[in-house]
Enzyme design. Structure first.
Site, PDB file in Angstrom:
ATOM      1  N   HIS A   1     -50.727  -5.230   2.814  1.00 49.94           N
ATOM      2  CA  HIS A   1     -51.866  -4.355   3.099  1.00 49.94           C
ATOM      3  C   HIS A   1     -52.013  -3.326   1.977  1.00 49.94           C
ATOM      4  O   HIS A   1     -51.119  -3.171   1.140  1.00 49.94           O
ATOM      5  CB  HIS A   1     -51.668  -3.645   4.441  1.00 49.94           C
TER       6      HIS A   1
ATOM      7  N   CYS B   1     -57.967  -1.083   2.719  1.00 51.24           N
ATOM      8  CA  CYS B   1     -57.285  -2.133   3.494  1.00 51.24           C
ATOM      9  C   CYS B   1     -58.187  -3.328   3.812  1.00 51.24           C
ATOM     10  O   CYS B   1     -57.817  -4.487   3.601  1.00 51.24           O
ATOM     11  CB  CYS B   1     -56.688  -1.552   4.763  1.00 51.24           C
TER      12      CYS B   1
ATOM     13  N   HIS C   1     -57.008   0.297  10.413  1.00 50.76           N
ATOM     14  CA  HIS C   1     -56.185  -0.255   9.330  1.00 50.76           C
ATOM     15  C   HIS C   1     -55.889  -1.731   9.610  1.00 50.76           C
ATOM     16  O   HIS C   1     -55.687  -2.131  10.756  1.00 50.76           O
ATOM     17  CB  HIS C   1     -54.877   0.517   9.212  1.00 50.76           C
TER      18      HIS C   1
END
Length: 368
Positions: free
Chosen positions: A339, A270, A323
């Protein structure tokens, strides 16, 4: 055989045939519905967009498709879609009936004449009937109209006097079906926070027909001078250009597999996707999502813009950011972001999906 008996027999035969036709129609209709109770996920679709398309709740969708709950929605997944239950339909119909009435278009009528008749603006009439094209209005078309009894206008403007003797406008807005806080705040160029401060009731409820206060009339809105306006516009244009470049660059990697520690098109994690994307505008981000969360300025969710970084805590520790994604679109209260997910690689998701909404932590603006 008497004429009376003959008529009774004829009527009985007619009713029997009519019942057969009705039963056949219901069978065919039910079969047609049964053939359309699935949906194949397309590229760019999210849980939120699918539930809106079929007018159903996320809870219902997850109940029908328990395997997708708390997981990333993947392209080509076949979802079971259920029509609205009869009791829900009755409840919804009754609710709308309290707020709406209809009008059957007559020959020669237009949106202008109809809006005047019901004391409603053309814009509100268009919003209530999005599928009807004003220039191609046909006789017999059924239009939705807000109740006359409510004395509804889309905007009610009252003149009040300020301390300096100048007139100042009090602006109000009637909530129409399918309108959102985001859409209304964008229309009047105010923040959702300001809208809620003026109307505390809408923090927990947003009912159709409610009269919102947009401007109280107590203060005159500030006006930028010409030099300030030019500066703000130039900054805004530069920001949007950079954001567009970032979205275009990141979108090139859609479908790329997830790879722990990856920063190249052969595989991204990510933060690696963000690192590579922002290098396109000569901006070097920290390597990890945790460090990226400390970069730039944190902004509120209702002020999110394309190009902002969005952070989540998807691990066991709910307080630990692990994340990151980049916002690609903000529209009608929905925030979409790109993402690299561990299960599906580089994809676009929505913050309205329950998996991400419950794990959302913050939004950072890294563009100057």
């Amino acid at each position: 055989m008497s004429n009376h008996i003959y008529k009774n027999i004829k009527r009985t035969i007619y009713m029997a045939n009519f019942k057969i036709i009705v039963i056949f129609f219901l069978f065919v209709n039910s079969f047609a519905i049964a053939q359309n109770n699935t949906h194949k996920v397309k590229k760019g679709e999210t849980i939120y967009s699918i539930t809106r398309k079929y007018d159903m709740s996320e809870k219902t969708l997850y109940k029908l498709n328990p395997k997708i709950k708390d997981k990333v929605l993947q392209v080509n997944t076949v979802l079971t879609i259920q029509k609205i239950k009869e009791e829900d339909l009755v409840e919804t119909t009754n609710e709308l009936a309290e707020n709406l009435r209809t009008h059957k278009v007559k020959k020669g009528e237009s949106f202008a004449t109809i809006s005047k008749k019901y004391n409603i603006s053309i814009e509100a009439l268009t919003s209530l009937n999005p599928k009807v094209k004003p220039r191609r209005l046909k006789a017999g078309t059924i239009l939705k109209i807000l109740n006359k009894e409510e004395k509804v206008q889309e905007e009610v403007i009252a003149e009040t006097n300020t301390n300096n003797g100048q007139s100042n406008k009090k602006i109000e807005h009637i909530i129409l079906p399918k309108e959102t806080k985001y859409g209304i705040s964008k229309k009047y160029d105010i923040t959702i926070e300001a809208l809620e401060n003026l109307n505390p009731e809408i923090k927990t409820n947003f009912p159709v027909g409610y009269v919102l206060t947009i401007q109280s009339g107590e203060t005159e809105p500030s006006v930028l001078n010409e030099e300030e306006t030019l500066l703000v516009n130039a900054m805004s244009d530069n920001f949007l250009k950079k954001a567009d470049i970032l979205v275009e660059k990141a979108s090139e990697f859609i479908g790329t597999r997830y790879r722990s520690g990856g920063t190249t098109p052969s595989g991204f994690d990510c933060s690696g996707l963000m690192l590579t994307t922002f290098k396109e505008i000569d901006l070097t981000l920290p390597r990890t999502s945790g460090d990226q969360a400390n970069y730039g300025d944190e902004v509120r969710k209702n002020k999110a813009q394309k190009g902002d970084l969005i952070f989540f805590a998807t691990g066991r520790k709910k307080s630990r950011i692990n994340h990151v994604g980049m916002i690609t679109e903000v529209s009608d209260g929905e925030i979409k972001f790109i993402h690299s997910s561990t299960s599906a690689g580089v994809i676009i998701s929505s913050l309205n999906e329950s998996y991400y909404s419950t794990r959302f932590k913050q939004i950072n603006r890294v563009l100057n």
